[in-house]
Design a protein around this motif. Structure first.
Motif, PDB file in Angstrom:
ATOM      1  N   ASP A  11       0.679  -1.446  -0.086  1.00  0.00           N
ATOM      2  CA  ASP A  11       0.084   0.155   0.000  1.00  0.00           C
ATOM      3  C   ASP A  11       0.778   1.237   0.125  1.00  0.00           C
ATOM      4  O   ASP A  11       0.501   2.200  -0.582  1.00  0.00           O
ATOM      5  CB  ASP A  11      -1.010  -0.219   1.339  1.00  0.00           C
ATOM      6  N   ALA A  12       1.901   1.195   0.523  1.00  0.00           N
ATOM      7  CA  ALA A  12       3.018   2.323   0.616  1.00  0.00           C
ATOM      8  C   ALA A  12       3.813   2.472  -0.805  1.00  0.00           C
ATOM      9  O   ALA A  12       4.796   3.543  -0.751  1.00  0.00           O
ATOM     10  CB  ALA A  12       3.863   2.240   1.919  1.00  0.00           C
ATOM     11  N   GLY A  13       3.527   1.762  -1.352  1.00  0.00           N
ATOM     12  CA  GLY A  13       4.405   1.358  -2.824  1.00  0.00           C
ATOM     13  C   GLY A  13       5.802   1.188  -2.723  1.00  0.00           C
ATOM     14  O   GLY A  13       6.656   1.503  -3.531  1.00  0.00           O
ATOM     15  N   LEU A  14       6.099   0.499  -1.570  1.00  0.00           N
ATOM     16  CA  LEU A  14       7.542  -0.017  -1.364  1.00  0.00           C
ATOM     17  C   LEU A  14       7.945  -1.225  -1.902  1.00  0.00           C
ATOM     18  O   LEU A  14       7.091  -2.313  -1.957  1.00  0.00           O
ATOM     19  CB  LEU A  14       7.750   0.116   0.116  1.00  0.00           C
ATOM     20  N   THR A  15       8.973  -1.598  -2.426  1.00  0.00           N
ATOM     21  CA  THR A  15       9.447  -2.734  -2.898  1.00  0.00           C
ATOM     22  C   THR A  15      10.323  -3.567  -1.990  1.00  0.00           C
ATOM     23  O   THR A  15      11.140  -2.850  -1.440  1.00  0.00           O
ATOM     24  CB  THR A  15      10.219  -2.870  -4.242  1.00  0.00           C
ATOM     25  N   VAL A  16      10.084  -4.852  -1.376  1.00  0.00           N
ATOM     26  CA  VAL A  16      10.919  -5.289  -0.346  1.00  0.00           C
ATOM     27  C   VAL A  16      12.054  -5.905  -1.024  1.00  0.00           C
ATOM     28  O   VAL A  16      11.990  -6.865  -1.994  1.00  0.00           O
ATOM     29  CB  VAL A  16      10.006  -6.349   0.339  1.00  0.00           C
ATOM     30  N   THR A  17      13.158  -5.530  -0.794  1.00  0.00           N
ATOM     31  CA  THR A  17      14.558  -5.825  -1.768  1.00  0.00           C
ATOM     32  C   THR A  17      14.922  -7.274  -1.169  1.00  0.00           C
ATOM     33  O   THR A  17      15.169  -7.926  -2.046  1.00  0.00           O
ATOM     34  CB  THR A  17      15.477  -4.826  -1.643  1.00  0.00           C
ATOM     35  N   THR A  18      15.159  -7.519   0.024  1.00  0.00           N
ATOM     36  CA  THR A  18      15.611  -8.443   0.875  1.00  0.00           C
ATOM     37  C   THR A  18      14.951  -8.725   2.094  1.00  0.00           C
ATOM     38  O   THR A  18      14.408  -7.904   2.789  1.00  0.00           O
ATOM     39  CB  THR A  18      17.214  -8.502   0.933  1.00  0.00           C
ATOM     40  N   LEU A  19      14.937  -9.897   2.526  1.00  0.00           N
ATOM     41  CA  LEU A  19      14.581 -10.320   3.914  1.00  0.00           C
ATOM     42  C   LEU A  19      15.773 -10.988   4.581  1.00  0.00           C
ATOM     43  O   LEU A  19      16.395 -11.839   4.212  1.00  0.00           O
ATOM     44  CB  LEU A  19      13.437 -11.391   4.039  1.00  0.00           C
ATOM     45  N   CYS A  20      15.954 -10.453   5.789  1.00  0.00           N
ATOM     46  CA  CYS A  20      17.191 -11.129   6.635  1.00  0.00           C
ATOM     47  C   CYS A  20      16.671 -11.386   8.013  1.00  0.00           C
ATOM     48  O   CYS A  20      15.868 -10.634   8.560  1.00  0.00           O
ATOM     49  CB  CYS A  20      18.256  -9.530   6.690  1.00  0.00           C
ATOM     50  N   ARG A  21      17.164 -12.327   8.525  1.00  0.00           N
ATOM     51  CA  ARG A  21      18.295 -13.335   7.754  1.00  0.00           C
ATOM     52  C   ARG A  21      17.661 -14.608   8.283  1.00  0.00           C
ATOM     53  O   ARG A  21      16.857 -15.170   9.138  1.00  0.00           O
ATOM     54  CB  ARG A  21      19.624 -13.002   8.427  1.00  0.00           C
ATOM     55  N   GLY A  22      18.251 -15.535   7.279  1.00  0.00           N
ATOM     56  CA  GLY A  22      17.971 -16.825   7.672  1.00  0.00           C
ATOM     57  C   GLY A  22      19.695 -17.502   7.927  1.00  0.00           C
ATOM     58  O   GLY A  22      20.425 -16.666   8.261  1.00  0.00           O
ATOM     59  N   GLY A  23      19.700 -18.812   8.012  1.00  0.00           N
ATOM     60  CA  GLY A  23      21.174 -19.447   8.160  1.00  0.00           C
ATOM     61  C   GLY A  23      21.151 -19.931   9.547  1.00  0.00           C
ATOM     62  O   GLY A  23      20.170 -20.688  10.147  1.00  0.00           O
ATOM     63  N   PHE A  24      22.311 -19.704  10.370  1.00  0.00           N
ATOM     64  CA  PHE A  24      22.913 -20.486  11.427  1.00  0.00           C
ATOM     65  C   PHE A  24      22.496 -22.018  11.057  1.00  0.00           C
ATOM     66  O   PHE A  24      21.632 -22.696  11.744  1.00  0.00           O
ATOM     67  CB  PHE A  24      21.987 -19.888  12.650  1.00  0.00           C
ATOM     68  N   PHE A  25      23.636 -22.699  10.394  1.00  0.00           N
ATOM     69  CA  PHE A  25      23.349 -24.051  10.011  1.00  0.00           C
ATOM     70  C   PHE A  25      24.402 -24.957  10.545  1.00  0.00           C
ATOM     71  O   PHE A  25      24.480 -26.011  10.216  1.00  0.00           O
ATOM     72  CB  PHE A  25      23.630 -23.938   8.310  1.00  0.00           C
ATOM     73  N   THR A  26      25.289 -24.409  11.539  1.00  0.00           N
ATOM     74  CA  THR A  26      26.579 -25.125  11.804  1.00  0.00           C
ATOM     75  C   THR A  26      26.437 -26.025  13.125  1.00  0.00           C
ATOM     76  O   THR A  26      27.154 -26.656  13.468  1.00  0.00           O
ATOM     77  CB  THR A  26      27.534 -24.071  11.900  1.00  0.00           C
ATOM     78  N   ALA A  27      25.114 -26.035  13.624  1.00  0.00           N
ATOM     79  CA  ALA A  27      25.077 -26.845  14.968  1.00  0.00           C
ATOM     80  C   ALA A  27      25.264 -28.415  14.640  1.00  0.00           C
ATOM     81  O   ALA A  27      25.131 -28.929  13.573  1.00  0.00           O
ATOM     82  CB  ALA A  27      23.654 -26.655  15.463  1.00  0.00           C
ATOM     83  N   LEU A  28      25.903 -28.997  15.804  1.00  0.00           N
ATOM     84  CA  LEU A  28      26.143 -30.556  15.502  1.00  0.00           C
ATOM     85  C   LEU A  28      24.940 -31.346  15.941  1.00  0.00           C
ATOM     86  O   LEU A  28      24.773 -32.373  15.295  1.00  0.00           O
ATOM     87  CB  LEU A  28      27.274 -30.771  16.502  1.00  0.00           C
ATOM     88  N   ASP A  29      24.154 -30.734  16.898  1.00  0.00           N
ATOM     89  CA  ASP A  29      23.226 -31.562  17.331  1.00  0.00           C
ATOM     90  C   ASP A  29      21.931 -31.691  16.307  1.00  0.00           C
ATOM     91  O   ASP A  29      21.549 -30.909  15.700  1.00  0.00           O
ATOM     92  CB  ASP A  29      22.364 -30.802  18.658  1.00  0.00           C
ATOM     93  N   PRO A  30      21.524 -33.094  16.207  1.00  0.00           N
ATOM     94  CA  PRO A  30      20.603 -33.212  15.192  1.00  0.00           C
ATOM     95  C   PRO A  30      19.233 -32.487  15.172  1.00  0.00           C
ATOM     96  O   PRO A  30      18.806 -31.908  14.425  1.00  0.00           O
ATOM     97  CB  PRO A  30      20.343 -34.981  14.977  1.00  0.00           C
ATOM     98  N   ASP A  31      18.800 -32.340  16.446  1.00  0.00           N
ATOM     99  CA  ASP A  31      17.629 -31.689  16.886  1.00  0.00           C
ATOM    100  C   ASP A  31      17.803 -30.178  16.721  1.00  0.00           C
ATOM    101  O   ASP A  31      16.935 -29.430  16.050  1.00  0.00           O
ATOM    102  CB  ASP A  31      17.198 -31.913  18.274  1.00  0.00           C
ATOM    103  N   GLU A  32      18.944 -29.551  16.715  1.00  0.00           N
ATOM    104  CA  GLU A  32      19.135 -28.309  16.693  1.00  0.00           C
ATOM    105  C   GLU A  32      19.215 -27.888  14.987  1.00  0.00           C
ATOM    106  O   GLU A  32      18.742 -26.854  14.605  1.00  0.00           O
ATOM    107  CB  GLU A  32      20.451 -27.723  17.217  1.00  0.00           C
ATOM    108  N   ARG A  33      19.818 -28.834  14.431  1.00  0.00           N
ATOM    109  CA  ARG A  33      19.939 -28.918  12.929  1.00  0.00           C
ATOM    110  C   ARG A  33      18.637 -28.965  12.190  1.00  0.00           C
ATOM    111  O   ARG A  33      18.065 -28.027  11.335  1.00  0.00           O
ATOM    112  CB  ARG A  33      20.898 -29.938  12.254  1.00  0.00           C
TER     113      ARG A  33
END
Length: 266
Positions: free
Chosen positions: A44-66
């Protein structure tokens, strides 16, 4: 995040007042206001969303955390699609507690991308790996250079995975211009962000990004590199700075728009 103390409606109004038509959003304030409400507000404001931040944080070792990280990233992709942006920025994650295995951590990022890349494609979203300055490698992001980011991204199709080029994180790296050219040749520059490098860094170093023009980075030089690489997308300014956050957000937004023009225009 540059004007994080503005509410979503205040942000939309301030963008109108400053002639800003593009906005990069962060998940936390979007979730607080509501994803669907935010999508309607920016439309409604005429704005274009260029990106969404953030995803990631993939480095956990625990299977449930992953598993939890993968689920959260699927939600982030869904949110990006609802907001109408093609790009989800990824901060990959630091070393798990007690680990010193950088190589293993980076391989777990690749494992996550192999799952999330096709999901993102199905939703019309591209993933953009953001290398962070090496001072963040232990706790926030084991991907520290564009070389490392591209080595990961190039395992996957460019329409699934590319990179974020952020001046704050790469300005020190004399290999970065060649890597920007490499990314451009492969169609993998998914977003370009500006922030300046000022010292001394604050305690914790996270909120040390300087306003454009206040530090050591030649913005025109880096804009020249990404332009020569064929990038024609939006340019974002992303500032984590306690002094800026303490000021009126509308004033900061207007100042940032003015600095952008001053320090990037020919």
């Amino acid at each position: 995040m540059t004007v994080k103390h503005l509410s979503m409606p205040e942000l939309a109004d301030a963008c109108r007042e400053s002639g800003v038509t593009n906005v990069g959003l962060w998940r936390e304030p979007v979730q607080t206001y509501g994803v669907e409400r935010t999508a309607k507000l920016v439309r409604d404001a005429g704005l274009t969303v260029t990106t969404l931040c953030r995803g990631g944080f993939f480095t956990a070792l625990d299977p449930d955390e992953r598993a939890a990280a993968l689920a959260d990233n699927r939600r982030a992709i869904d949110e990006a699609a609802t907001l109408g942006t093609e790009v989800l920025v990824l901060v990959s994650g630091g070393l798990p507690a007690g680990s010193k295995d950088l190589h293993g951590a980076r391989e777990r990022i690749a494992d996550a991308l192999s799952v999330l890349g096709p999901y993102a494609e199905d939703h019309g979203v591209k993933l953009a790996i953001e290398p962070l300055h090496p001072m963040y490698a232990a706790d926030r992001c084991v991907v520290s250079t564009l070389t490392q980011a591209l080595d990961l991204a190039e395992r996957f199709p460019a329409h699934q995975v590319g990179v974020t080029v952020d001046t704050y994180h790469i300005w020190w790296d004399d290999q970065a211009p060649a890597q920007i050219a490499r990314a451009g040749a492969g169609g993998r520059i998914h977003t370009f962000q500006l922030a300046d490098w000022t010292t001394p860094l604050p305690e914790g170093v996270l909120n040390g990004r300087g306003q454009i023009g206040d530090g050591a980075i030649d913005m025109r030089e880096w804009l020249g590199h990404v332009t020569a690489a064929g990038y024609t997308g939006a340019i974002e300014v992303e500032l984590f700075n306690d002094a800026l956050w303490a000021r009126d957000g509308r004033e900061v937004l207007a100042e940032t728009a003015e600095r952008f023009v001053t320090h990037t225009a020919d």
